[in-house]
Motif scaffolding. Structure first.
Motif, mmCIF file in Angstrom:
data_model
loop_
_atom_site.group_PDB
_atom_site.id
_atom_site.type_symbol
_atom_site.label_atom_id
_atom_site.label_comp_id
_atom_site.label_asym_id
_atom_site.label_seq_id
_atom_site.Cartn_x
_atom_site.Cartn_y
_atom_site.Cartn_z
ATOM 1 N N GLU A 140 6.845 5.288 11.864
ATOM 2 C CA GLU A 140 6.938 5.144 10.406
ATOM 3 C C GLU A 140 7.863 6.199 9.819
ATOM 4 N N PRO A 166 1.532 -2.317 2.547
ATOM 5 C CA PRO A 166 2.616 -1.961 3.468
ATOM 6 C C PRO A 166 2.747 -0.446 3.570
ATOM 7 N N ASP A 167 3.586 0.011 4.505
ATOM 8 C CA ASP A 167 3.725 1.450 4.737
ATOM 9 C C ASP A 167 4.502 2.153 3.630
ATOM 10 N N GLU A 180 6.935 -2.672 6.244
ATOM 11 C CA GLU A 180 5.804 -2.402 7.131
ATOM 12 C C GLU A 180 6.332 -2.131 8.539
ATOM 13 N N LYS A 182 5.404 -1.604 12.669
ATOM 14 C CA LYS A 182 4.444 -1.907 13.718
ATOM 15 C C LYS A 182 4.996 -1.394 15.052
ATOM 16 N N ALA A 351 1.424 -7.544 9.860
ATOM 17 C CA ALA A 351 2.310 -7.015 8.821
ATOM 18 C C ALA A 351 2.337 -7.937 7.604
ATOM 19 N N GLN A 354 -0.389 -7.581 5.143
ATOM 20 C CA GLN A 354 -0.411 -6.348 4.359
ATOM 21 C C GLN A 354 0.556 -6.381 3.174
ATOM 22 N N SER A 361 9.970 -8.647 1.479
ATOM 23 C CA SER A 361 9.385 -7.769 2.492
ATOM 24 C C SER A 361 10.220 -7.720 3.767
#
Length: 459
Positions: A140, A166-167, A180, A182, A351, A354, A361
């Motif tokens: 991340e 999401p991140d 996001e 992963k 993902a 989220q 996205s």
């Protein structure tokens, strides 16, 4: 009792790399000196208690130690970088090759990293609450840095209670994306099971191999897990004692085996001139007489050791050998290759769940490529199939970035790092939002064009 030499006689200069040091110091700023020393001591206690090397047949090869600390993964990674920089006699080359390049990349742009909104909380959480999730969180951080390097403002999104998010969010002018990340686990469960089976089979022939200083190159054509534990022993117990020249000794529908011999004199002459660490790439290459994939290579030897410096934490060196063996194994069975070729369907679906379905996205997926080109070809087929089944009408997923990584070490180079990036788009917004796509390798160092790194020869 194993003798010991003082550090003053250890002729290796500490590494000087400002980028890695800057990243290391930033990571260290999130834990106290007391906490770091406690974690470092726990890691060294594990290494000195679990890692045994003085008696090669005191336990089966199948029970060999995995030099990974999962519970405190981030502590282990920090320890690897610490030893790389400050205590090289304790450094673990094979594991360090996965981690040091990440610190190098972060350190190269540490001024950008520290300004990412919300990054400090993510780092504190990694060190205190999510210590076993270092691979995912570092991925991340690298992805957030990638977007900053491309000129976007990045804000990490804190997870809400019971609410999937999401991140992070990235913004440039009027454009906005939710992102996001992963990260797949390093190795497939099937690979671990195959490795254990391989080690059990080699354990049964290890004394025989050692007696005659044997090198074996084995290619299985069936799944190892389908074979009896005694398969190699039953095949080779009569052949090895009578074989005096290199060449193919077994070829059938299940396996091909080639034999050669360790050059003990060559190894011994090298040990007289140089310090050689146990299980280092240098020592594996001396036994195999070539560069080897350490994950697929099993070796053993009879010889004498000594410790460098204080303690017994991965600081064991070799000063002479009397006998040695090595076995390199590969399996080209289609079922085995397919089992190792992990799809990303679960990562994509997770993902998507989220995201805010009404916002554009992007997904970044990180994968390691240790199982060879055949496995990656099978994985590509699975990914293409998964992509064809994503319903673009149920979300606003615009892009997926697939990041493939591979690291390795050699006697003449502490670490190499390869990276390949591929992209997929739903054509909702078909203009690639970033020009730079490599997370770790600087773009000006990328030499591969229209190719994936797993298709090129290793150095």
């Amino acid at each position: 009792m194993i003798p010991r030499i003082p550090l003053s006689q250890f002729p290796i200069n500490p590494v000087k790399d400002t980028d890695i040091e800057n990243a290391y110091n930033w990571f260290r700023s999130f834990i106290s000196e007391k906490d770091w020393l406690n974690r470092k001591n726990e890691i060294e206690k594990y290494l000195s208690t679990v890692v045994r090397s003085s008696t090669p047949f005191s336990e089966p090869i199948s029970e060999g130690t995995l030099l990974v600390i999962q519970k405190d993964q981030i502590g282990w990674y920090l320890y690897l970088v610490h030893t790389y920089l400050f205590e090289p006699h304790k450094y673990e080359y094979h594991q360090g090759a996965r981690v040091v390049p990440i610190f190098k990349r972060i350190g190269m742009d540490i001024g950008l990293v520290v300004k990412i909104e919300g990054i400090n909380k993510k780092m504190r959480d990694m060190f205190k609450k999510r210590t076993s999730e270092a691979d995912a969180i570092l991925f991340e951080v690298l992805t957030a840095l990638l977007w900053v390097r491309n000129g976007w403002n990045v804000k990490t999104i804190e997870e809400g209670k019971g609410v999937k998010t999401p991140d992070f969010e990235v913004v440039k002018g009027s454009e906005k994306w939710q992102v996001e990340c992963k990260r797949q686990m390093k190795t497939a469960d099937y690979t671990y099971r195959e490795t254990k089976k391989r080690q059990i089979m080699i354990s049964q022939i290890s004394k025989l191999l050692l007696q005659y200083n044997i090198l074996l190159d084995i290619k299985f054509h069936v799944e190892l897990v389908s074979l009896p534990d005694s398969y190699l022993f039953d095949l080779l117990k009569e052949i090895i004692p009578t074989t005096k020249t290199p060449g193919k000794i077994i070829s059938n529908g299940s396996v091909d085996i080639e034999i050669s011999f360790v050059d003990i004199d060559l190894v011994q002459n090298h040990l007289k001139q140089y310090l050689v660490k146990n299980n280092s790439p240098q020592f594996l290459e001396l036994i195999a007489q070539k560069e080897v994939d350490h994950a697929a290579f099993t070796s053993g030897f009879l010889g004498n050791f000594y410790y460098v410096g204080d303690g017994e934490a991965n600081n064991l060196y070799i000063n002479e050998i009397a006998k040695a063996y090595g076995v390199h194994c590969y399996c080209d069975c289609e079922n085995a290759l397919n089992a190792k070729a992990r799809d990303v369907r679960s990562q994509i679906n997770s993902a998507i769940s989220q995201f805010n379905p009404n916002a554009n996205s992007i997904i970044h997926i990180g994968m390691e490529t240790f199982d060879g080109p055949e496995v990656e070809m099978a994985r590509t087929e699975k990914i293409v199939n998964t992509m064809s089944k994503i319903n673009p009408e149920s979300n606003k997923l615009c892009w997926i970035f697939y990041h493939y990584f591979q690291s390795y070490t050699r006697s003449y180079m502490d670490w190499y790092f390869d990276e390949t990036v591929s992209t997929a788009t739903s054509f909702i917004n078909p203009v690639l939002p970033i020009k730079k796509t490599f997370l770790i390798i600087p773009e000006d160092e990328v030499l591969i064009e229209n190719a994936s790194h797993w298709n090129k020869e290793l150095p």
